[in-house]
Design an enzyme around this catalytic site. Sequence first.
Site, PDB file in Angstrom:
ATOM      1  N   ILE A   8      -3.707   0.438   2.511  1.00  0.00           N
ATOM      2  CA  ILE A   8      -2.451   0.492   1.765  1.00  0.00           C
ATOM      3  C   ILE A   8      -2.522   1.540   0.639  1.00  0.00           C
ATOM      4  O   ILE A   8      -3.284   1.402  -0.316  1.00  0.00           O
ATOM      5  CB  ILE A   8      -2.077  -0.905   1.197  1.00  0.00           C
ATOM      6  CG1 ILE A   8      -2.087  -1.941   2.349  1.00  0.00           C
ATOM      7  CG2 ILE A   8      -0.729  -0.860   0.485  1.00  0.00           C
ATOM      8  CD1 ILE A   8      -1.259  -1.580   3.576  1.00  0.00           C
ATOM      9  N   THR A   9      -1.702   2.568   0.785  1.00  0.00           N
ATOM     10  CA  THR A   9      -1.644   3.639  -0.221  1.00  0.00           C
ATOM     11  C   THR A   9      -1.119   3.056  -1.542  1.00  0.00           C
ATOM     12  O   THR A   9      -0.129   2.308  -1.533  1.00  0.00           O
ATOM     13  CB  THR A   9      -0.727   4.779   0.272  1.00  0.00           C
ATOM     14  OG1 THR A   9      -1.231   5.250   1.526  1.00  0.00           O
ATOM     15  CG2 THR A   9      -0.684   5.933  -0.717  1.00  0.00           C
ATOM     16  N   ASP A  44      11.851   6.150   9.284  1.00  0.00           N
ATOM     17  CA  ASP A  44      12.483   7.449   9.580  1.00  0.00           C
ATOM     18  C   ASP A  44      12.365   8.357   8.355  1.00  0.00           C
ATOM     19  O   ASP A  44      11.974   9.525   8.461  1.00  0.00           O
ATOM     20  CB  ASP A  44      13.973   7.276   9.912  1.00  0.00           C
ATOM     21  CG  ASP A  44      14.179   6.604  11.269  1.00  0.00           C
ATOM     22  OD1 ASP A  44      13.208   6.549  12.047  1.00  0.00           O
ATOM     23  OD2 ASP A  44      15.300   6.148  11.525  1.00  0.00           O
ATOM     24  N   GLU A 102       1.927   6.454   9.002  1.00  0.00           N
ATOM     25  CA  GLU A 102       3.342   6.204   9.325  1.00  0.00           C
ATOM     26  C   GLU A 102       3.639   6.453  10.804  1.00  0.00           C
ATOM     27  O   GLU A 102       4.701   6.952  11.158  1.00  0.00           O
ATOM     28  CB  GLU A 102       4.263   7.002   8.401  1.00  0.00           C
ATOM     29  CG  GLU A 102       4.007   6.609   6.950  1.00  0.00           C
ATOM     30  CD  GLU A 102       5.125   6.932   6.009  1.00  0.00           C
ATOM     31  OE1 GLU A 102       6.274   6.962   6.438  1.00  0.00           O
ATOM     32  OE2 GLU A 102       4.816   7.146   4.825  1.00  0.00           O
TER      33      GLU A 102
END
Length: 382
Positions: A157-158, A240, A363
């Site tokens: 987790i960034t 997106d 992502e």
Amino acid sequence: MDFILNDDQRIIQKTVREFAEKEIAPVAPIYDKSHEFPWDVIKKLADLNFLGILIPEKYGGAGLDYLSYTIVIEEISRYDASIGVTLAAHNSLGIGHIYAAGNEKQRRKYVTRLAKGEILGAWALTEPGAGSDAAGIETTAVKDGNEWVLNGTKRFITNGSICGTVVVMAKTDPSKGAHGISAFIVEKDTPGFIIGRQEEKLGLNASDTSELILDDCRIPKENLLGKEGEGFIDTMRLLDTGRIGIAAMALGIAKGALEESIKYSKERVAFGHPISEFQAIQWKIADMATEIEASRLLTFRAAFLKDQGGNVTKEAAMAKLFSSESGIRACSEAVQILGGYGYTKDFPVERYFRDVRLCAIGEGTSEIQRLVIARQILGLKR
Ligand SMILES: Cc1cc2nc3c(=O)[nH]c(=O)nc-3n(C[C@H](O)[C@H](O)[C@H](O)COP(=O)(O)OP(=O)(O)OC[C@H]3O[C@@H](n4cnc5c(N)ncnc54)[C@H](O)[C@@H]3O)c2cc1C
């Protein structure tokens, strides 16, 4: 479609470029080496209002469009992709999910502080056993009176260990698969919210990537984000935008690799000539420059269409796929052009080569982007 930047976008590009050259370029190799989080740079970016790029001014943000967001991430990542990924995760996911799915109270309580940069945002979907197969997460959220009780482990987790809030995806009805996943806002000081291991990564050394453990973590029932069971659907929409950010990041790193290659090839002499006079080097530079232009067109197009309010699932996936894979090629060629020096820490291309690799993974991997694009073209369900 008009890709000529308007006055505001040009000013933003100039501002970020000058800031990155002056404030980021000198410290990027230092933070890369020390693996420290660059809080001083993040604070300066907050002063420039780049921690709430897409958030309307009434919630403390800059109220900019997606094309401007893309420009900011590209220009920052040109000098330091660790800061690029920190900003991208914070803006498009950590804060973006709360703004997009949150109610007015949640926006006032959390978005405002995040947008002003008082706290950093994180976003937690991935787990040790579920990355690409995101609907396969095992974290659960069970209602107990006025609270939700969260249990599970999140991975990679960034901003995980340094955030003020994290949006956590958890199963509220395991029998419903993807439609049984909900999103929750968890504050960092909540009992049962535990920071686990910090990842030792190939690159992006100055970004924080942490494991998060939820051990009977109790949060108020009003911290459900969006509708129960719609967390996964909101996530797919959010990704997106997230993917446009990663495409911009790869684009920025590739641009850095090209600029360093051009400079070096004009200075380095071999066999009595600058190496830029050799056709083998010229072809590499021509290919890098061409692919960077193509990446920019795909990335700006996705951002432009997003600004028009359209569905950009295919366009964002195409931008991310092409920018990240061509970015990896560009950074590899840059190392080659610099020869032995390219393999050392005396020049930044070695760092670019390591940092850009994440863009084909985070992502959604390149394989998943191809899946998304093919499904859109063939009219198949997700
Ligand atoms: C530095 C970093 C930062 C990150 N930040 C975040 C964050 O902030 N929040 C968050 O939630 N996650 C984050 N992630 C996680 C990231 O999104 C996942 O690592 C990524 O989605 C891949 O999942 P995985 O690692 O579990 O790989 P897997 O899903 O196990 O994939 C392994 C391989 O199998 C391939 N594969 C899997 N399924 C298919 C298929 N159906 N068809 C073809 N190939 C397939 C993949 O493409 C890949 O090559 C981060 C990761 C890193 C490394």
